[in-house]
Design a protein around this motif. Structure first.
Motif, mmCIF file in Angstrom:
data_model
loop_
_atom_site.group_PDB
_atom_site.id
_atom_site.type_symbol
_atom_site.label_atom_id
_atom_site.label_comp_id
_atom_site.label_asym_id
_atom_site.label_seq_id
_atom_site.Cartn_x
_atom_site.Cartn_y
_atom_site.Cartn_z
ATOM 1 N N ASN A 282 5.166 -1.975 1.211
ATOM 2 C CA ASN A 282 4.977 -2.517 2.567
ATOM 3 C C ASN A 282 6.266 -2.512 3.373
ATOM 4 O O ASN A 282 6.546 -3.435 4.131
ATOM 5 C CB ASN A 282 4.394 -3.937 2.511
ATOM 6 N N GLU B 149 7.942 -6.418 -2.730
ATOM 7 C CA GLU B 149 7.066 -6.322 -1.575
ATOM 8 C C GLU B 149 7.832 -6.886 -0.387
ATOM 9 O O GLU B 149 8.154 -8.070 -0.358
ATOM 10 C CB GLU B 149 5.764 -7.085 -1.804
ATOM 11 N N ASN C 18 9.009 -1.022 6.293
ATOM 12 C CA ASN C 18 8.814 -0.832 7.729
ATOM 13 C C ASN C 18 8.829 0.622 8.185
ATOM 14 O O ASN C 18 8.656 0.880 9.361
ATOM 15 C CB ASN C 18 9.874 -1.612 8.510
ATOM 16 N N ARG D 188 4.185 0.230 5.054
ATOM 17 C CA ARG D 188 3.095 -0.730 5.245
ATOM 18 C C ARG D 188 1.894 0.010 5.827
ATOM 19 O O ARG D 188 2.037 0.885 6.658
ATOM 20 C CB ARG D 188 3.574 -1.813 6.218
#
Length: 90
Positions: free
Chosen positions: A43, A10, A45, A64
């Protein structure tokens, strides 16, 4: 036939410290072995899900999502199951 290993990561602050170092070590260990290593970054970018490969390591980046409540967060993670079933052969 190579065996599959899936590692879930994550993205976040922890990825810059101990967890990131651990994952880099695993990449080195499994890069030339009888295992196929797939790193699944949750998550991330990006704006959309992406598939890539780096030194024989498969990488799945799942972006995300903005969630404002516990229920929305739960929906995000429940939907990951459906997405991963499409991306991971079984």
């Amino acid at each position: 036939m190579k065996k599959e290993i899936y590692i879930f990561n994550e993205d976040g602050i922890a990825g810059m410290y101990g967890i990131g170092t651990f994952i880099k070590s695993l990449e080195k260990i499994f890069s030339n072995s009888q295992y196929n290593l797939t790193l699944i970054n949750l998550n991330s970018n990006g704006n959309e899900t992406s598939l890539s490969s780096n030194d024989g390591i498969n990488i799945i980046d799942i972006p995300r999502a903005r969630y404002y409540s516990q229920r929305e967060q739960t929906i995000y993670y429940e939907n990951l199951i459906y997405l991963l079933r499409l991306l991971i052969p079984y």
